[in-house]
Design a protein around this motif. Sequence first.
Motif, mmCIF file in Angstrom:
data_model
loop_
_atom_site.group_PDB
_atom_site.id
_atom_site.type_symbol
_atom_site.label_atom_id
_atom_site.label_comp_id
_atom_site.label_asym_id
_atom_site.label_seq_id
_atom_site.Cartn_x
_atom_site.Cartn_y
_atom_site.Cartn_z
ATOM 1 N N ALA A 74 13.433 -14.410 -3.293
ATOM 2 C CA ALA A 74 13.652 -13.131 -2.623
ATOM 3 C C ALA A 74 12.575 -12.113 -2.982
ATOM 4 C CB ALA A 74 15.030 -12.582 -2.988
ATOM 5 N N ASN A 75 12.212 -12.056 -4.263
ATOM 6 C CA ASN A 75 11.214 -11.064 -4.686
ATOM 7 C C ASN A 75 10.421 -11.605 -5.874
ATOM 8 O OD1 ASN A 75 9.681 -8.851 -5.261
ATOM 9 N ND2 ASN A 75 11.370 -7.424 -5.515
ATOM 10 N N PRO A 76 9.329 -12.322 -5.622
ATOM 11 C CA PRO A 76 8.560 -12.930 -6.716
ATOM 12 C C PRO A 76 7.847 -11.926 -7.615
ATOM 13 C CG PRO A 76 7.416 -13.174 -4.614
ATOM 14 C CD PRO A 76 8.767 -12.620 -4.299
ATOM 15 N N HIS A 319 7.512 2.333 2.517
ATOM 16 C CA HIS A 319 7.643 1.165 3.405
ATOM 17 C C HIS A 319 6.633 1.197 4.548
ATOM 18 C CE1 HIS A 319 11.059 -0.405 1.333
ATOM 19 N NE2 HIS A 319 11.814 0.640 1.580
ATOM 20 N N PHE A 320 5.573 1.972 4.382
ATOM 21 C CA PHE A 320 4.602 2.123 5.471
ATOM 22 C C PHE A 320 3.975 0.786 5.854
ATOM 23 C CE2 PHE A 320 0.418 3.007 7.264
ATOM 24 C CZ PHE A 320 0.695 4.023 8.168
ATOM 25 N N PHE A 321 3.721 -0.072 4.860
ATOM 26 C CA PHE A 321 3.055 -1.350 5.115
ATOM 27 C C PHE A 321 4.016 -2.526 5.150
ATOM 28 C CE2 PHE A 321 -0.259 1.296 3.105
ATOM 29 C CZ PHE A 321 -1.190 1.287 4.139
ATOM 30 N N GLY A 322 5.282 -2.261 5.366
ATOM 31 C CA GLY A 322 6.248 -3.347 5.474
ATOM 32 C C GLY A 322 7.433 -3.143 4.553
ATOM 33 N N ASP A 323 8.516 -3.810 4.847
ATOM 34 C CA ASP A 323 9.750 -3.713 4.074
ATOM 35 C C ASP A 323 9.801 -4.879 3.092
ATOM 36 O OD1 ASP A 323 12.162 -3.028 3.100
ATOM 37 O OD2 ASP A 323 13.325 -3.503 4.889
ATOM 38 N N LYS A 328 6.231 -9.706 4.887
ATOM 39 C CA LYS A 328 4.955 -9.717 4.190
ATOM 40 C C LYS A 328 4.211 -8.415 4.463
ATOM 41 C CE LYS A 328 0.794 -12.505 3.506
ATOM 42 N NZ LYS A 328 0.042 -13.712 3.927
ATOM 43 N N PRO A 329 3.799 -7.689 3.417
ATOM 44 C CA PRO A 329 3.115 -6.414 3.644
ATOM 45 C C PRO A 329 1.710 -6.615 4.184
ATOM 46 C CG PRO A 329 3.094 -6.956 1.315
ATOM 47 C CD PRO A 329 3.948 -8.006 1.987
ATOM 48 N N TRP A 330 1.233 -5.650 4.938
ATOM 49 C CA TRP A 330 -0.128 -5.713 5.458
ATOM 50 C C TRP A 330 -1.018 -4.639 4.797
ATOM 51 C CZ3 TRP A 330 4.230 -4.681 8.283
ATOM 52 C CH2 TRP A 330 4.419 -3.359 8.716
ATOM 53 N N GLY A 331 -0.588 -4.204 3.620
ATOM 54 C CA GLY A 331 -1.355 -3.237 2.851
ATOM 55 C C GLY A 331 -0.999 -3.367 1.380
ATOM 56 N N PRO A 332 -1.464 -2.434 0.543
ATOM 57 C CA PRO A 332 -1.245 -2.526 -0.913
ATOM 58 C C PRO A 332 0.177 -2.134 -1.305
ATOM 59 C CG PRO A 332 -2.399 -0.504 -0.405
ATOM 60 C CD PRO A 332 -2.265 -1.238 0.894
ATOM 61 N N GLU A 333 1.156 -2.827 -0.753
ATOM 62 C CA GLU A 333 2.550 -2.496 -1.016
ATOM 63 C C GLU A 333 3.117 -3.462 -2.049
ATOM 64 O OE1 GLU A 333 6.493 -1.443 1.619
ATOM 65 O OE2 GLU A 333 4.484 -1.052 2.328
ATOM 66 N N VAL A 334 2.899 -3.106 -3.315
ATOM 67 C CA VAL A 334 3.381 -3.927 -4.418
ATOM 68 C C VAL A 334 4.188 -3.030 -5.354
ATOM 69 C CG1 VAL A 334 1.460 -5.549 -4.278
ATOM 70 C CG2 VAL A 334 1.263 -3.527 -5.724
#
Length: 408
Positions: A74-76, A319-323, A328-334
Amino acid sequence: MNSTWFYVAVLYAAAVWLARRWGSDFPWRIAGLFYALVLVFLWLPLTGPYVNIPVDMVQTYPPWLITTRDHRVANPEINDIVMQIVPWAHQVREAWKSLHFPLWNALSGSGYPLLANGQSSGLSPIRFLALPLSLGNAFTAEAAMKMLIAMSFMYAFCRRRWRELASAFGAICFGYCTFVQTWLHFPLVTVAVFLPAAFLTLDLIFERPTWFRFIGAISVWSAMLLGGHPETVAHIFFLAGLYVVFLLAQTGVAVPQRLQRIGIFIAAVGLAAIIASPFLAPFVEALHKSKRYQELQVYPNEIGYYSDFPSAIILFQPHFFGDVPYEKPWGPEVAESITGFAGVLGVAAWFGLLIRAIALRRWRDREFFFVVATPIVLGIILGWPVVSQLFHLLFSLAANARLRLLLC
């Protein structure tokens, strides 16, 4: 039935009762609201046969790996919880239950420091409070206690100057901010949730120092130091130091009295360090032998970690680059980058306080401190020249991307 919800309720009720008996006017209805919010948020692990830790990570490692096919984690990103935080917590708990001091981890290689490894939170008051519970339920109880501590102290700090509804909003925003929730099971949040308490005790000392308030400040800083994450304590001390400088500029109190109160604050932190020395002493001894310390000698902390423009956007919309982790995020969303957001009310409040200060010329109000401190913290996070370099020079060993706590 899982009675963790009842255990947490009893502890929280006892804490509120003691606070009210010692002079606080913390309302029972606000305590009930905070507990209800936590109960709903953690309903399954607090009441049912569930754990609130990512155990699905285990199935991606040998020998369990060969028993699964196409297993989706779910969340690695938070694998450290299962691979480090939970095993170390288990060893600490077993040591205390056997009436042994948790100094040494004999189960890692040829041996490894356990207490000196702050991530074990071997002397954390929150860990002691959860000892009667099983390991899985203890982590749920600790998570609930952290959220209740964050909201309760933030409410008490806000209520000194603002109305009940505004204070409740501020408390909930902090208790559910991205920093606290992302790192909820990590020791850095065991420390971070006491940030409002540090400001509350500092406010009380500068208002009217008493022995009771002095002891309160010692208790708060001791709890933070024993939480097991000195980096976060250092970050909180930095913001508290800025607050002290701002309070020095206040009128209405003679200069000798201001200096006396600064001395009281420094003495409280110093005595807290002495109380926390059973952890700090082995930690300092092990620090220079750690892998992280040796790596930093060769590759110093990068200034402006996650300071690019896309990362700046995340500070206002996580959540701008994905939830994550559902897509899968399309930006630096870590995890490191999304943890600086406490809600749109916080962003709006900054502009509101700025307009208020300009319109009413209230430059010495304590609200204006947060107007001034925000761009300083933001400048460090986003790698602005001078301010970021100076901060990294002072805090060269810390993971300074986590200064996002102060932004929240």
